[in-house]
Design a protein around this motif. Structure first.
Motif, mmCIF file in Angstrom:
data_model
loop_
_atom_site.group_PDB
_atom_site.id
_atom_site.type_symbol
_atom_site.label_atom_id
_atom_site.label_comp_id
_atom_site.label_asym_id
_atom_site.label_seq_id
_atom_site.Cartn_x
_atom_site.Cartn_y
_atom_site.Cartn_z
ATOM 1 N N GLY A 99 0.816 -1.207 0.000
ATOM 2 C CA GLY A 99 0.000 0.000 0.000
ATOM 3 C C GLY A 99 0.851 1.258 0.000
ATOM 4 O O GLY A 99 2.079 1.210 -0.038
ATOM 5 N N THR A 100 0.163 2.388 0.057
ATOM 6 C CA THR A 100 0.834 3.687 0.035
ATOM 7 C C THR A 100 0.982 4.185 1.470
ATOM 8 O O THR A 100 -0.004 4.219 2.208
ATOM 9 C CB THR A 100 0.014 4.698 -0.775
ATOM 10 O OG1 THR A 100 -0.212 4.152 -2.080
ATOM 11 C CG2 THR A 100 0.741 6.020 -0.914
ATOM 12 N N PRO A 101 2.196 4.565 1.868
ATOM 13 C CA PRO A 101 2.396 5.071 3.234
ATOM 14 C C PRO A 101 1.550 6.324 3.487
ATOM 15 O O PRO A 101 1.367 7.153 2.599
ATOM 16 C CB PRO A 101 3.885 5.411 3.288
ATOM 17 C CG PRO A 101 4.502 4.703 2.146
ATOM 18 C CD PRO A 101 3.434 4.531 1.112
ATOM 19 N N SER A 102 1.049 6.440 4.710
ATOM 20 C CA SER A 102 0.156 7.552 5.046
ATOM 21 C C SER A 102 0.841 8.905 4.887
ATOM 22 O O SER A 102 0.209 9.873 4.465
ATOM 23 C CB SER A 102 -0.382 7.400 6.464
ATOM 24 O OG SER A 102 0.674 7.397 7.396
ATOM 25 N N HIS A 103 2.152 8.987 5.186
ATOM 26 C CA HIS A 103 2.838 10.275 5.038
ATOM 27 C C HIS A 103 2.913 10.704 3.570
ATOM 28 O O HIS A 103 2.874 11.888 3.259
ATOM 29 C CB HIS A 103 4.235 10.256 5.676
ATOM 30 C CG HIS A 103 5.200 9.344 4.999
ATOM 31 N ND1 HIS A 103 5.258 7.991 5.281
ATOM 32 C CD2 HIS A 103 6.148 9.584 4.060
ATOM 33 C CE1 HIS A 103 6.209 7.437 4.535
ATOM 34 N NE2 HIS A 103 6.760 8.379 3.784
ATOM 35 N N ASP B 41 -0.583 12.037 2.707
ATOM 36 C CA ASP B 41 -0.726 13.392 3.263
ATOM 37 C C ASP B 41 -0.006 14.425 2.394
ATOM 38 O O ASP B 41 -0.535 15.498 2.126
ATOM 39 C CB ASP B 41 -0.176 13.452 4.694
ATOM 40 C CG ASP B 41 -1.010 12.649 5.677
ATOM 41 O OD1 ASP B 41 -2.194 12.377 5.379
ATOM 42 O OD2 ASP B 41 -0.470 12.285 6.740
ATOM 43 N N LEU B 42 1.191 14.085 1.970
ATOM 44 C CA LEU B 42 1.955 14.996 1.124
ATOM 45 C C LEU B 42 1.229 15.261 -0.193
ATOM 46 O O LEU B 42 1.139 16.402 -0.651
ATOM 47 C CB LEU B 42 3.358 14.428 0.860
ATOM 48 C CG LEU B 42 4.245 15.211 -0.091
ATOM 49 C CD1 LEU B 42 4.528 16.608 0.472
ATOM 50 C CD2 LEU B 42 5.543 14.470 -0.335
ATOM 51 N N LEU B 43 0.701 14.212 -0.800
ATOM 52 C CA LEU B 43 -0.030 14.376 -2.059
ATOM 53 C C LEU B 43 -1.270 15.252 -1.873
ATOM 54 O O LEU B 43 -1.586 16.074 -2.738
ATOM 55 C CB LEU B 43 -0.417 13.011 -2.636
ATOM 56 C CG LEU B 43 0.742 12.160 -3.147
ATOM 57 C CD1 LEU B 43 0.267 10.754 -3.486
ATOM 58 C CD2 LEU B 43 1.414 12.805 -4.335
ATOM 59 N N GLU B 44 -1.962 15.069 -0.752
ATOM 60 C CA GLU B 44 -3.133 15.909 -0.480
ATOM 61 C C GLU B 44 -2.738 17.373 -0.306
ATOM 62 O O GLU B 44 -3.409 18.271 -0.825
ATOM 63 C CB GLU B 44 -3.861 15.399 0.763
ATOM 64 C CG GLU B 44 -4.601 14.100 0.528
ATOM 65 C CD GLU B 44 -5.192 13.501 1.801
ATOM 66 O OE1 GLU B 44 -4.942 14.029 2.913
ATOM 67 O OE2 GLU B 44 -5.902 12.497 1.676
ATOM 68 N N ARG B 45 -1.637 17.628 0.399
ATOM 69 C CA ARG B 45 -1.179 19.021 0.572
ATOM 70 C C ARG B 45 -0.764 19.631 -0.759
ATOM 71 O O ARG B 45 -1.038 20.806 -1.028
ATOM 72 C CB ARG B 45 -0.033 19.081 1.574
ATOM 73 C CG ARG B 45 -0.512 18.876 3.015
ATOM 74 C CD ARG B 45 0.590 19.107 4.001
ATOM 75 N NE ARG B 45 1.480 17.942 3.938
ATOM 76 C CZ ARG B 45 2.754 17.949 4.316
ATOM 77 N NH1 ARG B 45 3.313 19.034 4.786
ATOM 78 N NH2 ARG B 45 3.481 16.856 4.243
ATOM 79 N N LEU B 46 -0.101 18.846 -1.590
ATOM 80 C CA LEU B 46 0.291 19.350 -2.913
ATOM 81 C C LEU B 46 -0.940 19.667 -3.758
ATOM 82 O O LEU B 46 -0.987 20.683 -4.459
ATOM 83 C CB LEU B 46 1.176 18.336 -3.633
ATOM 84 C CG LEU B 46 2.593 18.184 -3.109
ATOM 85 C CD1 LEU B 46 3.281 16.980 -3.754
ATOM 86 C CD2 LEU B 46 3.397 19.446 -3.365
#
Length: 62
Positions: free
Chosen positions: A41-45, A48-53
């Motif tokens: 899976g994709t790490p949560s951090h 989060d980074l993708l959402e902020r971008l």
């Protein structure tokens, strides 16, 4: 005297089979590695980074 393509030695069936077996083994190993990575899976951090971008891109477009 120049050789024509007909003069080339042809692969034996045993060599061809060995090559196919090698390719199948490599494909199987790669598929296993890929499946392992997908299962992690994709790490949560990173999410989060993708959402902020994404949010920053939306704000920049306004």
């Amino acid at each position: 005297m120049a050789k024509s393509p007909k003069d080339k030695p042809e692969k034996s069936k045993a060599a061809d089979t060995k090559g196919q077996n090698s390719n199948a083994l490599i494909a199987s190993k790669l598929r296993g590695y890929y499946d392992t990575i997908i299962d992690e899976g994709t790490p949560s951090h990173l999410i989060d980074l993708l959402e902020r971008l994404h949010e920053a891109e939306l704000k920049a477009k306004k």
